[in-house]
Design an enzyme around this catalytic site. Structure first.
Site, short mmCIF file in Angstrom:
data_model
loop_
_atom_site.label_atom_id
_atom_site.label_comp_id
_atom_site.label_asym_id
_atom_site.label_seq_id
_atom_site.Cartn_x
_atom_site.Cartn_y
_atom_site.Cartn_z
N LYS A 79 0.85 -1.20 0.00
CA LYS A 79 0.00 0.00 0.00
C LYS A 79 0.88 1.25 0.00
CE LYS A 79 -3.90 1.99 2.65
NZ LYS A 79 -4.79 1.80 3.81
N SER A 154 -9.69 2.02 2.91
CA SER A 154 -8.81 2.73 2.02
C SER A 154 -7.81 1.84 1.27
CB SER A 154 -8.03 3.79 2.79
OG SER A 154 -7.20 3.17 3.76
N SER A 178 -9.83 -0.35 7.13
CA SER A 178 -9.30 -0.21 5.77
C SER A 178 -8.65 -1.44 5.17
CB SER A 178 -8.30 0.93 5.71
OG SER A 178 -9.00 2.13 5.59
N1 GLN Z 1 -13.11 4.53 6.54
C1 GLN Z 1 -12.40 4.86 7.73
C2 GLN Z 1 -11.88 6.27 7.64
O1 GLN Z 1 -12.09 6.87 6.65
C3 GLN Z 1 -11.27 3.88 7.96
C4 GLN Z 1 -10.05 4.21 7.23
C5 GLN Z 1 -8.87 3.36 7.58
O2 GLN Z 1 -9.01 2.32 8.23
N2 GLN Z 1 -7.69 3.82 7.21
O3 GLN Z 1 -11.30 6.80 8.52
#
Ligand code: GLN
Length: 490
Positions: A79, A154, A178
């Protein structure tokens, strides 16, 4: 045979037997990337030459009898918020364009030591803020099962790359879901380990008290092998835990894969099955619970309180930490700087205005607000108290159960564009994943069926701190009962 149809562990067995060369594996996956990438856009950057060179080096070590790990020679994607020395690392943000780290994340170093071959960096929501991979400054990634839908986020690029076989496994990061949610949307396995299991050194911080690196992969066997490799104490991350002492249940995760669930006590929170959950998701999840019963688990429903407070608490804490963490991106130290400005303050202002996208700006403003004097007690401190209560509620649950079972997300992957219009609605979609981060727990997401539209449904298993083995055991038992999810989309 199509090499890319193998799992990571299967590929490494063939490599060890000299049936497949490391270079062949990289070439197979690069071919796959060439065919699919234009449509799906899983990667922000690829380094084909470096991957081929690394493959040859690993091959030499294997031939010399120096490398026999279950990941040796297996191509991996990382990532784009996890640093790899010499590879541009952007967090999918304009503000980090051109930033090439001089060091690698601890998790990456551990993979490289085990002979992993890094292909490139995967697409994500900007600074990991989002649930769809649509907030990337470098374009959207599409869902492997239906390109009109999002892959989740994400870590959407990582999940989609694994599902499309554009890599054999990938690293993601999970601050509020994410890893698990895109794994669920793309039909792959994803795990968020207990906070402190994997070093965060080299992971560009979103919310430091919640962030954790973890694997996205094809099956539970791969998941155990990857976790075994990336777990470990690191002097450069003071929150990383030394789990070698027996009590902490470290390592040899593969030993947990027995195929049975005899005596495992599994609780399903009633609150997770109520309003807002797509009936198709509910049916698939309950069907999975039945299969686990069939393998000897004892399953019952229970009340996990405070579920509704998780989202406001999470977004308060995550935004507060994000606002502090992102202060360092000022046009001086890393990446992008605005072209025209007058004086230092104007340079900061223009660089940050042009460098960050709208979702990141929204969170910086929210975070700065909840940390500002007068509001700190009313919002930030209160959120920390809710966090402590959520942990207590989980502690009480784990006094009775080894695992908690539920959905990953309320529905399958939405269409592209649907979530961006309504950020609050998008935040609500994190309801089943974020309390896990607030409580620092491990959780795994695995495919448990398809909806009528042909999109994957994700099952989530949550464990007590440092009890990854219970999770892997339950997940593997379910996988054995259901049969391996071998369909390949795209
Ligand atoms: N959707 C959540 C956020 O926007 C989780 C994101 C993540 O785990 N990096 O914060």
């Amino acid at each position: 045979m199509d090499i890319t149809s193998l799992t990571a562990v299967q590929l490494s067995e063939r490599i060890q037997k000299r049936e497949i060369a490391c270079r062949e594996a990289v070439e197979a996956v690069l071919d796959r990337i060439a065919q699919r990438e234009e449509q799906y856009h899983c990667y922000i950057s690829l380094d084909r030459e470096a991957a081929l060179e690394a493959a040859d080096e690993v091959q030499q070590k294997i031939d010399a009898g120096l490398l026999s790990s279950p990941l040796a020679g297996v191509p991996v994607a990382v990532k784009d918020n996890i640093c790899v020395a010499g590879m541009e690392t952007t967090c999918a943000s304009r503000i980090l364009s051109g930033f090439v780290p001089s060091f690698s994340a601890d998790a990456v170093l551990r993979l490289e030591e085990a002979g992993a071959v890094i292909l490139g960096k995967t697409n994500m929501d900007e600074f990991a803020m989002g649930s769809t991979t649509e907030t990337s400054a470098y374009g959207v990634t599409r869902n492997p099962w239906n390109p009109a839908h999002v892959p989740g986020g994400s870590s959407g690029g990582s999940a989609a790359a694994v599902a499309l076989r554009e890599c054999f496994y990938a690293l993601g990061s999970d601050t509020g879901g994410s890893i698990r949610q895109p794994a669920g949307y793309c039909g792959v396995v994803g795990m968020k380990p207990t906070y402190g299991t994997v070093s965060r050194y080299g992971l560009i911080a979103y919310a430091s008290s919640l962030d954790q690196i973890g694997p996205l992969c094809r099956d539970v066997t791969d998941c155990a092998a990857i976790l075994d490799t990336i777990t470990g104490h690191d002097g450069k991350d003071s929150t990383s835990v030394d789990r070698r002492d027996g009590n902490r249940n470290k390592g040899n995760y593969a030993l947990a894969l027995t195929g049975d669930a005899a005596g495992l006590r599994i609780g399903i929170p009633r609150d997770y099955l109520g309003e807002g959950l797509d009936p198709q998701v509910r049916d698939a999840v309950l069907e999975a619970a039945k299969m686990l019963e069939g393998r000897g688990a004892v399953v019952e429903e229970f009340d996990l309180s405070l579920v509704e407070y998780a989202i406001p608490a999470y977004y308060t804490i995550a935004c507060a930490e994000a606002a502090s963490n992102l202060e360092r991106f000022d046009g001086v130290k890393y990446g992008f700087r605005a072209k025209e400005y007058e004086g230092l303050h104007d340079m900061y202002k223009k660089t940050r205005s042009q460098g960050f996208g709208p979702e990141v700006k929204r969170r910086i403003m929210l975070g700065s607000f909840v940390l500002s004097s007068g509001y700190y007690d009313a919002y930030y401190l209160k959120a920390l108290r809710v966090k402590a209560l959520i942990k207590q509620a989980f502690d009480a649950a784990f006094a009775k159960y080894d695992c908690i079972l539920g959905p990953v997300a309320p529905a399958t992957a939405p269409r592209l564009g649907e979530s961006l219009a309504d950020p609050i609605q998008m935040y609500l979609g994190d309801i089943y994943t974020i309390s896990v981060n607030l409580a620092g727990l491990p959780a795994i997401s695995l495919p448990c069926g398809m909806d009528k539209a042909g999109l994957p449904v994700g099952l989530q298993l949550i464990g007590d701190c440092f009890q990854e083995k219970n999770l892997l055991r339950a997940a593997y038992a379910y996988e054995c009962a259901r049969g391996l999810f071998t369909q390949c989309p795209g």
